[in-house]
Write an enzyme that holds these catalytic residues in place. Sequence first.
Site, mmCIF file in Angstrom:
data_model
loop_
_atom_site.group_PDB
_atom_site.id
_atom_site.type_symbol
_atom_site.label_atom_id
_atom_site.label_comp_id
_atom_site.label_asym_id
_atom_site.label_seq_id
_atom_site.Cartn_x
_atom_site.Cartn_y
_atom_site.Cartn_z
ATOM 1 N N ASP A 1 27.920 19.191 10.786
ATOM 2 C CA ASP A 1 28.175 20.509 11.374
ATOM 3 C C ASP A 1 28.951 20.334 12.693
ATOM 4 O O ASP A 1 28.559 19.534 13.548
ATOM 5 C CB ASP A 1 26.810 21.181 11.633
ATOM 6 C CG ASP A 1 26.923 22.649 11.956
ATOM 7 O OD1 ASP A 1 27.918 23.266 11.565
ATOM 8 O OD2 ASP A 1 25.976 23.182 12.588
ATOM 9 N N HIS B 1 26.563 31.710 17.906
ATOM 10 C CA HIS B 1 25.425 30.812 17.695
ATOM 11 C C HIS B 1 24.242 31.220 18.579
ATOM 12 O O HIS B 1 24.427 31.850 19.609
ATOM 13 C CB HIS B 1 25.812 29.371 18.050
ATOM 14 C CG HIS B 1 26.763 28.760 17.067
ATOM 15 N ND1 HIS B 1 27.996 28.279 17.422
ATOM 16 C CD2 HIS B 1 26.647 28.554 15.736
ATOM 17 C CE1 HIS B 1 28.599 27.785 16.344
ATOM 18 N NE2 HIS B 1 27.818 27.953 15.302
HETATM 19 P P1 13P Z 1 22.619 30.334 14.065
HETATM 20 O O1 13P Z 1 22.481 29.934 15.523
HETATM 21 O O2 13P Z 1 22.885 31.788 13.924
HETATM 22 O O3 13P Z 1 21.465 29.893 13.241
HETATM 23 O O4 13P Z 1 23.920 29.590 13.500
HETATM 24 C C1 13P Z 1 23.869 28.245 13.121
HETATM 25 C C2 13P Z 1 25.217 27.684 12.856
HETATM 26 O O5 13P Z 1 26.212 28.374 12.750
HETATM 27 C C3 13P Z 1 25.294 26.225 12.724
HETATM 28 O O6 13P Z 1 26.611 25.772 12.575
HETATM 29 O O1 G3H Z 2 26.116 25.130 15.621
HETATM 30 C C1 G3H Z 2 25.036 25.050 16.137
HETATM 31 C C2 G3H Z 2 23.839 24.602 15.386
HETATM 32 O O2 G3H Z 2 22.820 25.537 15.563
HETATM 33 C C3 G3H Z 2 23.420 23.227 15.839
HETATM 34 O O3 G3H Z 2 22.942 23.284 17.117
HETATM 35 O O4 G3H Z 2 24.231 21.586 18.399
HETATM 36 O O5 G3H Z 2 21.976 22.435 19.163
HETATM 37 O O6 G3H Z 2 22.161 20.909 17.191
HETATM 38 P P1 G3H Z 2 22.831 21.963 18.033
HETATM 39 ZN ZN ZN Z 3 28.086 26.852 13.653
#
Ligand code: 13P
Ligand code: G3H
Ligand code: ZN
Length: 349
Positions: free
Chosen positions: A83, A189
């Site tokens: 991610d 986010h």
């Molecule tokens: P949320 O913070 O809305 O759960 O989104 C997560 C996300 O987009 C991770 O890439």
């Molecule tokens: O994109 C954001 C996801 O919620 C992951 O969050 O970078 O705190 O692990 P993080």
């Molecule tokens: Zn994201």
Amino acid sequence: MPLVSTRQLLDEAAKGGYGVGAFNVNDMEQIQAIMEAAKETNSPVIIQASRGARAFAQDNYLYHLMLAAAELYPQIPLAMHLDHGNSFETCESAIKLGFTSVMMDGSLKADGKTPATFAENVEVTRKVVDYAHERGIAVEGEIGVLGGIEDGHGAGGSGLEHVTDPDQAVEFAELTGVDSLAIAIGTSHGAYKFTKKPDGSVLKMDLLIAIHKRLPKTHLVMHGSSSVPKDLQDIINQYGGKLKETWGVPVEEIQLGIKNGVRKINVDTDNRLAITGAIRKVFVENPEKFDPRDYMKPARAAMQKVVATRMVQFGQAGHAGDYTAISIADMAKGYANGTLSTKPLVAAR
Ligand code: 13P
Ligand code: G3H
Ligand code: ZN
């Protein structure tokens, strides 16, 4: 089933007209919660780890936990996704480790905060696509910038500051050959997405629909898709938490997105809320307890409930047995011989 490519999951989701939740993890209990939810609902699943998660858990722990999940649930198609990769090197190291898809988030510079130019985004994403496809690994790109900030990642702001331009989305898809495309349509986010109860549409669905019309075969990705349910906020606050009043993305809007080309839906915050609420409850109601299993078990169960609910709402439930795994080596052959398309179908305006 071995770990499969997210591309295969999303191609199948497009055929079936449903969406697939991509749930973030940092530890074993979160992986267990997702796999149990997948088993309960018979769902294919994408599990994703951010750079923060990789630093927290260490790559090898994460990878071997994912292999254990694939071994324990052979009936579930399972993809391991990076991610918000911030650079070619981050994506390369994930691919070397064994991730079956990566996100190159070139919408931001490598600092993960400053919006990048279109040219910079295309250049780094194209480089990742070339490297990844040769190895059978799928790539998600992002055009437009999400709001909010998580763990130091994100441009901040409301989510409406850098929404995706449909013409740029077309150009980006053509120039990069990505397998899926994250777009910015007003989501952000984290827990604090909207400051008042949504009345009607909170997202730029017109933009989503316009992008889908121009790129009818491109798998669209919705980030920031937590719904931030009131009951989960209440549990946290009832047991000593201090969350401010907030609203997330209504599930109905995500479902409308799924009808218009959204195939991957990213959810992290809702699970964080469920886990935290369950742990706080045990701490307040049973302050004498100190065995971590006494609070990790309810935390895991609370996350499983959220994930299973989303799997049903996104439509992936019931689809785990629809297909068998294509090996990553065969995915590489598919990219090389053109059976896996990397040129988007573009419809006239
Ligand atoms: P949320 O913070 O809305 O759960 O989104 C997560 C996300 O987009 C991770 O890439
Ligand atoms: O994109 C954001 C996801 O919620 C992951 O969050 O970078 O705190 O692990 P993080
Ligand atoms: Zn994201």
